[in-house]
Write an enzyme that holds these catalytic residues in place. Sequence first.
Site, mmCIF file in Angstrom:
data_model
loop_
_atom_site.group_PDB
_atom_site.id
_atom_site.type_symbol
_atom_site.label_atom_id
_atom_site.label_comp_id
_atom_site.label_asym_id
_atom_site.label_seq_id
_atom_site.Cartn_x
_atom_site.Cartn_y
_atom_site.Cartn_z
ATOM 1 N N GLN A 35 0.799 -1.347 0.076
ATOM 2 C CA GLN A 35 -0.073 0.402 0.371
ATOM 3 C C GLN A 35 0.845 1.491 0.085
ATOM 4 O O GLN A 35 0.740 2.178 -0.769
ATOM 5 C CB GLN A 35 -1.133 0.120 1.156
ATOM 6 C CG GLN A 35 -2.052 1.234 0.770
ATOM 7 C CD GLN A 35 -3.193 0.802 -0.129
ATOM 8 O OE1 GLN A 35 -2.509 -0.655 -0.690
ATOM 9 N NE2 GLN A 35 -3.175 1.963 -0.726
ATOM 10 N N ALA A 56 -6.100 4.863 -1.053
ATOM 11 C CA ALA A 56 -5.955 5.007 0.661
ATOM 12 C C ALA A 56 -4.620 5.072 1.170
ATOM 13 O O ALA A 56 -3.592 4.224 0.957
ATOM 14 C CB ALA A 56 -6.323 3.378 1.469
ATOM 15 N N SER A 61 -5.939 1.880 3.793
ATOM 16 C CA SER A 61 -6.917 0.749 2.663
ATOM 17 C C SER A 61 -7.630 -0.494 3.076
ATOM 18 O O SER A 61 -7.810 -1.282 4.065
ATOM 19 C CB SER A 61 -5.748 0.499 1.766
ATOM 20 O OG SER A 61 -6.225 -0.623 0.459
ATOM 21 N N HIS A 63 -8.131 -3.027 1.238
ATOM 22 C CA HIS A 63 -7.569 -4.272 1.295
ATOM 23 C C HIS A 63 -6.291 -4.413 1.962
ATOM 24 O O HIS A 63 -6.242 -6.092 2.617
ATOM 25 C CB HIS A 63 -6.700 -3.780 -0.317
ATOM 26 C CG HIS A 63 -7.551 -3.737 -1.437
ATOM 27 N ND1 HIS A 63 -7.933 -4.843 -1.837
ATOM 28 C CD2 HIS A 63 -8.764 -2.607 -2.146
ATOM 29 C CE1 HIS A 63 -8.746 -4.465 -3.551
ATOM 30 N NE2 HIS A 63 -8.982 -2.677 -3.275
ATOM 31 N N ASP A 70 -10.589 -5.868 -5.420
ATOM 32 C CA ASP A 70 -11.323 -5.538 -6.907
ATOM 33 C C ASP A 70 -11.610 -6.896 -7.540
ATOM 34 O O ASP A 70 -10.565 -7.946 -8.317
ATOM 35 C CB ASP A 70 -10.391 -4.454 -7.270
ATOM 36 C CG ASP A 70 -9.551 -3.715 -6.523
ATOM 37 O OD1 ASP A 70 -10.601 -2.501 -6.095
ATOM 38 O OD2 ASP A 70 -8.918 -2.565 -6.150
ATOM 39 N N GLU A 119 -16.099 3.431 -7.504
ATOM 40 C CA GLU A 119 -15.544 2.274 -7.812
ATOM 41 C C GLU A 119 -15.793 1.392 -8.067
ATOM 42 O O GLU A 119 -16.395 0.294 -7.548
ATOM 43 C CB GLU A 119 -14.491 1.989 -6.794
ATOM 44 C CG GLU A 119 -13.118 2.998 -7.036
ATOM 45 C CD GLU A 119 -12.529 2.882 -6.376
ATOM 46 O OE1 GLU A 119 -12.229 1.884 -5.005
ATOM 47 O OE2 GLU A 119 -11.052 3.901 -5.825
HETATM 48 ZN ZN LIG Z 1 -10.219 -1.892 -3.972
#
Ligand SMILES: [Zn+2]
Length: 158
Positions: A35, A56, A61, A63, A70, A119
Amino acid sequence: MRKVAAVALEKMFSAAEKDGIYLAGASGYRSQETQVSLYNNYVNIDGKNLADRYSARPGHSEHQTGLAIDVSGASGECAIEDCFAGTAEAKWLANHAHEYGYIIRYPKGKENLTGYIYEPWHIRYVGEDVSKEIYYRDITLEEYFNVAIPVDQVVGKR
Ligand SMILES: [Zn+2]
């Protein structure tokens, strides 16, 4: 990804296939190190102000929770790009993710609430009860928890 989210994702991908929609994970769990390098790269390209609208800050994030991923079509076309929004895969996700405990985390027109631009590919596992409530009430996770978070502190983003 965390097991509960990974199992639900498998179920969802199989269900999509039955509808002729072939999905793939484009980006799942990320370490802090990844990240940091992603965010810094976006800042170099777009500058900090713009990068903060879609990426982020390290440690923030979604994630990094192991609950977000994603998703793209199996072809990889439009993966993590705005053009994904118009695809059959994006439509399927928007209509069915909630059946498997996932939500479209950053919906269109909700940037003021989520702190993130639309998104269509970024889904977040919240469990089926919560995902269905969020879907049918057409709200964001922030509204579900009834919180308004300053944009620079939002936990999430790609
Ligand atoms: Zn994402």
